[in-house]
Structures are given as structure tokens and as C-alpha cells.
Write a protein that holds these residues in place. Structure first.
Motif, PDB file in Angstrom:
ATOM      1  N   THR A 289       0.842  -1.204   0.000  1.00 13.94           N
ATOM      2  CA  THR A 289       0.000   0.000   0.000  1.00 13.94           C
ATOM      3  C   THR A 289       0.873   1.248   0.000  1.00 13.94           C
ATOM      4  N   HIS A 290       1.941   1.203   0.804  1.00 12.08           N
ATOM      5  CA  HIS A 290       2.861   2.348   0.854  1.00 12.08           C
ATOM      6  C   HIS A 290       3.512   2.573  -0.517  1.00 12.08           C
ATOM      7  N   LEU A 291       3.948   1.486  -1.137  1.00 10.50           N
ATOM      8  CA  LEU A 291       4.602   1.619  -2.452  1.00 10.50           C
ATOM      9  C   LEU A 291       3.628   2.199  -3.480  1.00 10.50           C
ATOM     10  N   LYS A 292       2.376   1.794  -3.365  1.00  8.04           N
ATOM     11  CA  LYS A 292       1.377   2.330  -4.301  1.00  8.04           C
ATOM     12  C   LYS A 292       1.178   3.824  -4.051  1.00  8.04           C
ATOM     13  N   GLN A 293       1.085   4.188  -2.772  1.00 11.66           N
ATOM     14  CA  GLN A 293       0.884   5.613  -2.435  1.00 11.66           C
ATOM     15  C   GLN A 293       2.047   6.461  -2.931  1.00 11.66           C
TER      16      GLN A 293
END
Ligand SMILES: [Zn+2]
Length: 496
Positions: A289-293
């Protein structure tokens, strides 16, 4: 950072002790991996991934350096100084590299695992949160208690109730005499996935505009099994009592019981193990999720696998000592997610970890270094073609402590697996072997007699001999010598 600047990044997650058959994306019925199962819908899931060695110290040379664990002889445990690895190779090409390993003592600089990493944190200084413990008994009390116990045990044995007494004494030690337990987090012996992912996220914030290689090694599925309360609740709908979790873990490591005596606790222990996997799943989701954000996800090749599995009384064993190369130890998960390439059906031919690093480099459009002994199977994965390769696994029988040189000199245990069969050889003074048909006998309970399916046995025997003669002729003396020198230097530096 933006995506175009990081088209070729690589994230490798290795999970200690994770069996393939306890992952939803490999068919497990319990919801251990809901996030990874959804990720599997856009990934290559390799059904029959086989480690090249077990446990940790015999497995990782193949994952990071595409090299069989005993190829450099018995002296080299881990990576040899100067040995080319995924990290070294990628760093030389300009990658930013970082590794966060959850306090597995064999994945330390002492064994060469920091090689090639700009940032390397092994958490070996991990300090458990303080438990709410009762004061320890005085030494004289403990001494008298031990004396009393021996007298009572002797008497119980004479009356034929020694086993009952052992159980009562064990219950007394764990439930009454041991310090009281705080929450389950206070019992954990390794930093969990939450800690490791937090560090990874911090590092990503400081990474430059270069592509990166990030390796995380997670210990949540390693014994003793102390999952987070949240993960246990997510998995089972119940809470876990820390007192009971401690009792189960202490029971599970007892050495005074026969294998059959452990059956009564197996379900409860497996539940704790599975909850550890569930915890990993939720923190991997947090990382993704962090990488997507941060707009990085679509430039990252993401890989998840394990260094070996874990036994839960299959063949009477627990944990993962190098006493067997049964499927519960050597068959691990493998998921490879490549940006903008859709999920494909993958052959169930055995995929040795030896081929992982070359395959990953080809995915990154890079030619693997010549010293990597595996081959890239990327084309086969992409084109949904099977490959005709055996998977070889090797270790030193009974070598549970590679710090002891004599442990490393024991019997070589070797297995060769093709699509259907598996040959397991013990190479001591007289070679003994067992040959299995894994389709008819997936639990490896009934070795085939000599003469049955003999052509297949011969084929695997030849593969084993080829492997052994290659090892004998290709030992890299320069790397071995460097490893010896490193060991001598460590001893010199640590001598009083
Ligand atoms: Zn391990």
C-alpha cells in the motif's frame, strides 16, 4: 522519486519456515494469506519451488548467489567474501540496496550477508519488550527444588507413574514456577514483520532516485510461535492467551516425549504458526500500500519465497533441523509479481531456488553473472512452457550448529526431485537411499522397492552423481581461502 526513474526495482521477501502448503495461494484452506492471495491474481505463482538446502544456512547461498550450499566445501557457511550475489551485482550497476533481517543469527555479516548492501540491519541487538515478570527464585531455592524433583521422579518411576509425574512437573514449571507472562508481544524472540516493514518504509523515504533492491527476511513463522494478538484474531476470530501460548511453545520443544505424545497439541501449535503467517500477510499489504501511495509499486518486481518449511510431526519431526529433506521442509512458496505482466499458468515442474536469482535478473533485463550456477527460467514462465530440470537439495545431516566445525563434517544428505519422483540419499560410509513416487505417495511414507520404476530411479541417481562430481571438480579454492581468512580475523578480533 517517480516511476519512470525506478523502472527496474526489486523487492525480495523471504519468510523463515514458511511451508508452501500453508499459503492460500498454494491451496491452503485456512485464511493465512488473504492479501497475498489477491496479489497472486496478478503474479506468477510457481507451484513446485524447492529449496537448494535447509535450514537457513544451507538455503540462502542459492537464493542470493545462485550457488549450491556445499559447492565451496564444508568450510564456507553462508556467502564467501567477494562472492558475487544479487545485491553486489545490482549495487555495482548503480542500484540502491538495503536489507532488513529479523534477527536470524545466520544472516549476519559474520556469514557475509551484508555483502552488497548499502544499508544492512540484522536486528541481532533486538531486545524483547520487558515482561511483567515475577521475581526469579533464589539460587538455593532452585537447587533444593531440583533435588526434590529428582527424588520424587525416582519414586514415581518405581510406582510406574513416571510419565504422569513428568507431565505434572512440566505443568508446574511452566504454569506456576516460571515468571508470569505479560502480553504475547513480550514473549516474542524476534522482531516481527511490523518492525521490519516499518524500517523498510523509512528506508524507502530516504532512497535516492536510483532503482533499488530491497530484501526483507521475516521470522514471524519461526518458533517459538508468538503471533500478534491482532493476527490471531483475524485468523481464528478468538483471542490468544499469552500463558497458554507459552505453555504450548514450551510443551512443543520438550525432548522427553515420544513423537506420538505431541499429537494432542499439534492443532493448537499449528494455529499459532498460521497466525504468524497471517501477521506477515497484513504487513506485506502495508508495504505494498505504501509503495502504491508513493507511486513506486508499478516499477517494482516483487518476490516472496521462504528459506525452508517446518515440520509438524510429519515423519515424527518438529521444527526444521537438517535431519530430513521431506517435502514439508523443502517445498516452499514462490510468488513473482512483474509490473504490467498479467498472471500466467506456471508449470508444476520443480523450480530450484538455484534458478531464482538468474530469473529475477532477466526480469530486470540484466544478464546474470557467469558465476551464478542456475539458469533463468523467465522465458519459460512468460511463455507458459515447462522446463526439464531436476531440483537438487543438499545439507549436512544433523548439522544444527554450523559454528561447530565438526558439525559441518557430517553425512551429506542429498535429494533429487523431478516432476514425479524424489530420490533421497545419505552419503556416509555406505550410501543409503530412498526413492518415492510423489504422485502416489505425497507424504513420502512408502519408499519404492528397488526394481520398481527403476528407469526413473536411475535417471535421478545419475543426476545426483553428476551434481556430486561437479561439486568435487569446481570447488573454488580462492573463495574458500578468503572465507578461512575471514574466520581467523573474526577470532583474532574477538579474542580476549
Ligand atoms: Zn530458516
Amino acid at each position: 522519486m517517480n516511476e519512470t526513474q525506478l523502472q527496474k526495482s526489486l523487492i525480495l521477501i523471504t519468510v523463515d519456515c514458511l511451508r508452501a502448503d500453508h499459503c492460500g495461494f498454494h491451496g491452503y484452506s485456512r485464511p493465512t494469506t488473504p492479501f497475498l492471495d489477491s496479489l497472486a491474481e496478478e503474479s506468477f505463482v510457481v507451484p513446485t519451488t524447492v529449496v537448494a538446502g535447509a535450514p537457513t544456512f544451507f538455503s540462502f547461498p542459492s537464493i542470493l548467489a545462485s550457488r549450491m550450499p556445499l559447492a565451496l566445501g564444508r568450510d564456507v557457511i553462508g556467502l564467501a567474501p567477494g562472492e558475487n550475489t544479487l545485491a553486489l551485482f545490482l549495487r555495482d550497476l548503480g542500484y540502491a540496496t538495503a536489507a532488513f533481517s529479523a534477527a536470524n543469527p545466520y544472516l549476519s555479516p559474520h556469514f557475509g550477508y551484508d555483502s552488497g548492501f548499502d544499508t544492512f540491519k540484522d536486528f541481532l541487538d533486538f531486545v524483547k519488550p520487558p515482561a511483567q515478570s515475577a521475581p526469579a527464585p533464589s539460587p538455593s531455592f532452585a537447587k533444593n527444588r531440583g533435588k526434590l524433583n529428582r527424588s520424587l521422579r525416582g519414586a514415581a518411576g518405581r510406582f510406574g507413574i513416571g510419565k504422569v509425574y513428568d507431565e505434572l512437573y512440566f505443568q508446574y514449571c511452566v504454569r506456576i514456577a516460571s515468571p508470569s507472562v505479560g502480553n504475547i508481544d513480550s514473549l516474542r524472540e524476534f522482531p516481527n514483520a511490523e518492525v521490519i516493514v516499518d524500517h523498510a518504509i523509512s528506508w524507502l523515504a530516504s532512497a535516492t532516485k536510483r532503482p533499488f533492491f530491497l530484501w526483507l527476511h521475516l521470522m514471524d513463522a519461526h518458533s517459538p510461535y508468538y503471533p500478534s494478538q491482532q493476527a490471531f484474531r483475524d485468523l481464528t476470530g478468538r483471542t490468544v492467551s499469552s500463558t497458554n501460548a507459552r505453555y504450548l511453545n514450551e510443551f512443543w520443544k520438550r525432548s522427553d516425549l515420544a513423537p506420538g505424545d505431541f499429537e494432542q497439541k499439534k492443532t493448537a501449535i499449528v494455529e499459532l504458526y498460521d497466525a504468524g503467517i497471517r501477521s506477515i500477510d497484513s504487513h506485506v499489504e502495508r508495504l505494498v500500500t505504501h509503495l502504491k501511495q508513493k507511486n513506486l509499486w508499478n516499477s517494482c518486481t516483487f518476490v516472496l519465497t521462504a528459506d525452508h518449511g517446518e515440520s509438524f510431526l510429519e515423519h515424527g519431526r518438529r521444527f526444521h533441523s537438517p535431519l530430513s529433506l521431506s517435502e514439508e521442509i523443502v517445498h516452499v512458496p514462490l510468488m513473482i509479481r512483474v509490473p504490467s505482466i498479467a498472471k500466467r499458468i506456471v508449470s508444476d515442474a520443480p523450480f530450484s531456488h538455484l534458478h531464482l536469482a538468474p530469473t529475477l535478473l532477466e526480469i530486470l533485463d540484466l544478464k546474470p553473472p557467469e558465476c551464478f550456477t542456475g539458469v533463468s527460467l523467465w522465458r519459460h514462465l512468460q511463455q507458459q512452457q515447462p522446463w526439464d530440470l531436476n531440483a537438487i537439495t543438499e545439507c549436512v545431516y544433523g548439522c544444527t550448529n554450523p559454528f561447530r566445525a565438526q558439525d559441518r563434517m557430517g553425512t551429506r544428505l542429498l535429494s533429487v526431485r523431478d516432476l514425479r519422483h524424489k530420490l533421497v540419499m545419505r552419503l556416509d560410509s555406505g550410501t543409503s537411499e530412498e526413492f518415492f513416487d510423489l504422485v502416489a505417495d505425497p507424504q513420502e511414507m512408502f519408499p519404492l522397492q528397488h526394481g520398481v520404476q527403476n528407469q526413473d530411479r536411475k535417471k535421478l541417481s545419475r543426476a545426483a552423481l553428476d551434481h556430486l562430481s561437479q561439486t568435487a571438480s569446481s570447488e573454488n579454492l580462492s573463495l574458500r581461502l578468503k572465507d578461512r581468512l575471514r574466520e581467523i580475523l573474526v577470532k583474532l578480533n574477538t579474542a580476549p
